[in-house]
Design a protein around this motif. Structure first.
Motif, mmCIF file in Angstrom:
data_model
loop_
_atom_site.group_PDB
_atom_site.id
_atom_site.type_symbol
_atom_site.label_atom_id
_atom_site.label_comp_id
_atom_site.label_asym_id
_atom_site.label_seq_id
_atom_site.Cartn_x
_atom_site.Cartn_y
_atom_site.Cartn_z
ATOM 1 N N ALA A 29 0.828 -1.206 0.000
ATOM 2 C CA ALA A 29 0.000 0.000 0.000
ATOM 3 C C ALA A 29 0.865 1.260 0.000
ATOM 4 N N ALA A 30 1.961 1.224 0.738
ATOM 5 C CA ALA A 30 2.845 2.392 0.824
ATOM 6 C C ALA A 30 3.463 2.710 -0.537
ATOM 7 N N ARG A 31 3.884 1.688 -1.244
ATOM 8 C CA ARG A 31 4.507 1.919 -2.548
ATOM 9 C C ARG A 31 3.507 2.393 -3.582
ATOM 10 N N ALA A 32 2.248 1.971 -3.438
ATOM 11 C CA ALA A 32 1.232 2.342 -4.418
ATOM 12 C C ALA A 32 0.577 3.685 -4.120
ATOM 13 N N ALA A 33 0.320 3.969 -2.839
ATOM 14 C CA ALA A 33 -0.519 5.131 -2.562
ATOM 15 C C ALA A 33 -0.185 5.932 -1.316
ATOM 16 N N ARG A 34 0.730 5.476 -0.482
ATOM 17 C CA ARG A 34 1.014 6.199 0.766
ATOM 18 C C ARG A 34 2.517 6.300 0.984
ATOM 19 N N PHE A 35 3.157 7.201 0.267
ATOM 20 C CA PHE A 35 4.604 7.360 0.379
ATOM 21 C C PHE A 35 5.040 7.729 1.794
ATOM 22 N N ASP A 36 4.130 8.276 2.599
ATOM 23 C CA ASP A 36 4.472 8.667 3.969
ATOM 24 C C ASP A 36 4.782 7.465 4.861
ATOM 25 N N LEU A 37 4.420 6.266 4.443
ATOM 26 C CA LEU A 37 4.658 5.062 5.245
ATOM 27 C C LEU A 37 5.964 4.356 4.899
ATOM 28 N N LEU A 38 6.602 4.743 3.815
ATOM 29 C CA LEU A 38 7.763 4.003 3.311
ATOM 30 C C LEU A 38 8.910 3.890 4.314
ATOM 31 N N LYS A 39 9.277 4.983 4.960
ATOM 32 C CA LYS A 39 10.424 4.936 5.865
ATOM 33 C C LYS A 39 10.162 4.039 7.067
ATOM 34 N N ALA A 40 8.986 4.175 7.674
ATOM 35 C CA ALA A 40 8.667 3.375 8.860
ATOM 36 C C ALA A 40 8.627 1.879 8.536
ATOM 37 N N CYS A 76 -1.368 2.180 14.432
ATOM 38 C CA CYS A 76 -2.237 3.237 14.962
ATOM 39 C C CYS A 76 -2.227 4.452 14.040
ATOM 40 N N TYR A 77 -1.057 4.801 13.527
ATOM 41 C CA TYR A 77 -0.951 5.920 12.588
ATOM 42 C C TYR A 77 -1.767 5.635 11.326
ATOM 43 N N ILE A 78 -1.646 4.423 10.797
ATOM 44 C CA ILE A 78 -2.410 4.056 9.600
ATOM 45 C C ILE A 78 -3.909 4.140 9.887
ATOM 46 N N TYR A 79 -4.321 3.643 11.038
ATOM 47 C CA TYR A 79 -5.735 3.694 11.418
ATOM 48 C C TYR A 79 -6.223 5.143 11.516
ATOM 49 N N ASP A 80 -5.440 5.993 12.157
ATOM 50 C CA ASP A 80 -5.831 7.391 12.347
ATOM 51 C C ASP A 80 -5.817 8.205 11.060
ATOM 52 N N GLU A 94 -8.176 7.958 6.103
ATOM 53 C CA GLU A 94 -8.862 8.793 5.118
ATOM 54 C C GLU A 94 -7.892 9.603 4.252
ATOM 55 N N ASP A 95 -6.620 9.676 4.644
ATOM 56 C CA ASP A 95 -5.638 10.429 3.861
ATOM 57 C C ASP A 95 -5.386 9.717 2.542
ATOM 58 N N LYS A 96 -5.276 10.509 1.493
ATOM 59 C CA LYS A 96 -5.031 9.943 0.173
ATOM 60 C C LYS A 96 -3.969 10.773 -0.539
ATOM 61 N N MET A 97 -3.182 10.108 -1.349
ATOM 62 C CA MET A 97 -2.252 10.816 -2.207
ATOM 63 C C MET A 97 -3.033 11.154 -3.476
ATOM 64 N N MET A 98 -3.028 12.420 -3.827
ATOM 65 C CA MET A 98 -3.815 12.845 -4.980
ATOM 66 C C MET A 98 -2.928 13.528 -6.004
#
Length: 168
Positions: free
Chosen positions: A34-45, A69-73, A76-80
Motif C-alpha cells: 500500500a505504501a509503494r502504491a498510494a502512501r509514500f508517507d509510510l515508506l520509511k517506517a 495506529c498511525y495508519i488507522y488514524d 482517510e488520507d489519500k495521495m492525490m
C-alpha cells in the motif's frame, strides 16, 4: 535439560523476542504494498521495521503498534494528483532528501525520493522511495549527496526516459 533446569541465556532470549514476530513479515509486506502504491508517507517506517525482521524484539512490537495506529488514524488520507495541462507544459521533478544517522542502531542515514510531474495546472506523483544508505555518512552533506546520487541514478534517468516517450 534432563535435570529440569533451563538454560539462562535461552530463557533471556525468549523474554526479549517480540510477540508479533510470527506475523510481522506478513503485516509489513501488506503495508509495504500500500505504501509503494498510494502512501509514500509510510515508506520509511515500514522499511525500518523490515530491516529488523530477523532480530525482532519488544521495541519492534511497539514500533509496529505505533505504525498501525498511525495508519488507522490517517486511513482517510489519500495521495492525490491532477493533470490539467497539455504534454508540452508538463515537466518531471525529482525531490531527494536524507536524514543524518537516522537509524538508532547502526547510525546509517536514509535516502528518500519523490518523483512527480508538474505544470501550471498539473501535480501528479509518479513514484517515491525510502532506502537505507549502505555506509555511515560522516556529515549531513554527505548523506544528502548520496541521496541525490541514488535518486537520480535509480529513478531520475528512467523517469526522464519514460516521460520523453510518453509525452513526446
Amino acid at each position: 535439560d534432563p535435570s529440569g533446569k533451563r538454560n539462562g541465556t535461552q530463557c533471556e532470549n525468549q523474554k526479549l523476542k517480540g510477540i508479533l514476530l510470527p506475523i510481522a513479515a506478513k503485516v509489513l509486506m501488506t503495508v509495504m504494498y500500500a505504501a509503494r502504491a498510494a502512501r509514500f508517507d509510510l515508506l520509511k517506517a515500514v522499511g525500518f521495521l523490515a530491516k529488523y525482521i530477523t532480530k525482532w524484539d519488544k521495541r519492534c512490537d511497539q514500533r509496529l503498534h505505533v505504525l498501525m495506529c498511525y495508519i488507522y488514524d490517517t486511513a482517510e488520507d489519500k495521495m492525490m494528483g491532477w493533470v490539467g495541462d497539455t504534454s508540452n507544459e508538463i515537466t518531471p521533478h525529482i525531490h531527494c532528501d536524507s536524514d543524518f544517522a537516522g537509524d538508532p542502531y547502526t547510525l546509517k542515514s536514509t535516502s528518500g525520493c519523490h518523483v512527480d510531474i508538474q505544470g501550471p495546472n498539473t501535480r501528479f506523483p509518479v513514484m517515491g522511495f525510502s532506502k537505507g544508505q549502505t555506509a555511515i555518512a560522516q556529515s549531513s552533506t554527505e548523506a544528502e549527496v548520496t541521496s541525490v546520487s541514488t535518486g537520480f541514478k535509480r529513478h531520475g534517468e528512467p523517469i526522464l526516459a519514460m516521460l520523453t516517450v510518453l509525452l513526446n
